[in-house]
Design a protein around this motif. Sequence first.
Motif, PDB file in Angstrom:
ATOM      1  N   GLU A   6       5.222   3.034  -2.948  1.00 47.32           N
ATOM      2  CA  GLU A   6       4.467   2.806  -3.991  1.00 47.32           C
ATOM      3  C   GLU A   6       5.117   3.698  -5.147  1.00 47.32           C
ATOM      4  OE1 GLU A   6       0.416   1.464  -1.798  1.00 47.32           O
ATOM      5  OE2 GLU A   6       0.820   3.431  -2.188  1.00 47.32           O
ATOM      6  N   GLU A  11      -3.096   3.483 -11.968  1.00 42.85           N
ATOM      7  CA  GLU A  11      -2.995   2.356 -11.128  1.00 42.85           C
ATOM      8  C   GLU A  11      -1.643   2.538  -9.971  1.00 42.85           C
ATOM      9  OE1 GLU A  11      -2.692  -2.499 -11.479  1.00 42.85           O
ATOM     10  OE2 GLU A  11      -2.213  -1.127 -13.140  1.00 42.85           O
ATOM     11  N   LEU A  15       0.670   1.020  -7.549  1.00 43.05           N
ATOM     12  CA  LEU A  15       1.422  -0.434  -7.043  1.00 43.05           C
ATOM     13  C   LEU A  15       2.647  -0.255  -6.314  1.00 43.05           C
ATOM     14  CD1 LEU A  15       1.307  -1.866 -10.641  1.00 43.05           C
ATOM     15  CD2 LEU A  15      -0.343  -2.556  -8.955  1.00 43.05           C
TER      16      LEU A  15
END
Length: 448
Positions: free
Chosen positions: A414, A426, A428
């Motif tokens: 990630e 965030e 991801l």
Amino acid sequence: MHLSRYFLPVLRDTPKEAEIVSHQLMLRAGMVKQSAAGIYSWLPLGLKVLKKIEAIVREEQNRAGAVEILMPTIQSADLWRESGRYEAYGKEMLRIVDRHERDMLFGPTAEEVVTAIFRDSVRSYKDLPKNLYNIQWKFRDEIRPRFGVMRGREFLMKDAYSFDMTIDDARATYQRMFAAYLRTFARMGLKSVPMKADTGPIGGDLSHEFIILAETGESEVFLHKDLLDEEVPPADTDFFGDLSGIMDAWTSKYAATDEIHDAASFEADVPEDKRVTARGIEVGHIFYFGTKYSAAMGAKVQGADGEWVTPEMGSYGVGVSRLAGAIIEASHDDNGIIWPVPVAPFEVGLINLRAGDAGTDGACSGLYEKLQASGIDVLYDDRDERAGAKFSTMDLIGVPYQLIVGPRSVKNGEVEIKIRATGERETLTVEAGLNRVIEGVQGQRILA
């Protein structure tokens, strides 16, 4: 660019001499360094911002049909004597005597130089209209330089000068520059409002200042609230069509600087709930001044009927270096600068939380290469520093997107994303995070 190889002399504390936010942050972020009162060296970070601002200004001038030239910083006093301004200009002009005892000056503006160029080069109406612009350093010996680049003595300025056969043609050119200026500032993430203004020592009978609202603005401004929501001319604007509608939309409602503000008209023409009184920063100024310089300096062109005509002129200035400070005044928080993507020195900051670790080094190298291959301007913080210092640096210098990579994120495949303007974070997958940042940058590169 690897931060370990870059020159970024950030300061932890706010310098005492810095009075306003933009001056404080430009010094702290290592953008500029004062060389003398009101005179600054532009360091790598500041120079990148300056060049990006300059590129936007140049693109919109070219789009509107202006042609770039480069005029000298040192000018002959004889040209200014022709126009009658040499003695009248005052102590702001830095006067110089060369080794041959000739009077020279460091140009505060360039009406005389460009009029002489036109006078010696253009003879026929067939060669008009012409709009010549110059992005060059100017010098005005301010009695009290302050606020960093906002009111310095040496500054980078875009100045354009138009030549037309008739008053109607000259006003059409004025409208082109009016529309171009609206687009120029919007592309930098700024909401500018054109306001009726005093023409000052340059002269003329039509003038607008382009003002952005900011609490630290140098002057008080008065305007109709609806102007803050007025549409900016789109990218496909036909600059050689009829632009009167654009100008009418922006000038039909009240907007004026304190120099020419009419309180009675403001109260009569603007409903009480629509009146806005604020502080503003001037970032551009346009003038139509007729034959003020062309007549004084003997510039003439031959018309279709064989008669000689004195061309109508206008001038159009943008404070390129001032804009760097103005954008900061309009876009910052307690942690530092918040650059809009089109003028950001770097679009993405890549933060390696554990430099020297094989996993994070490898992951960051891969991301760095992919960002560069996508045309993203990226600053890779590969220094052996604590995480807090790295976050603080990226926030201070205002990089719009941050990609954060540490041992845990590498293990999980990630990456963490931080958006500087909102503080939103965030997590991801690496691929999704990379695409998110690339799409975000590309989508914001042109704001107007």
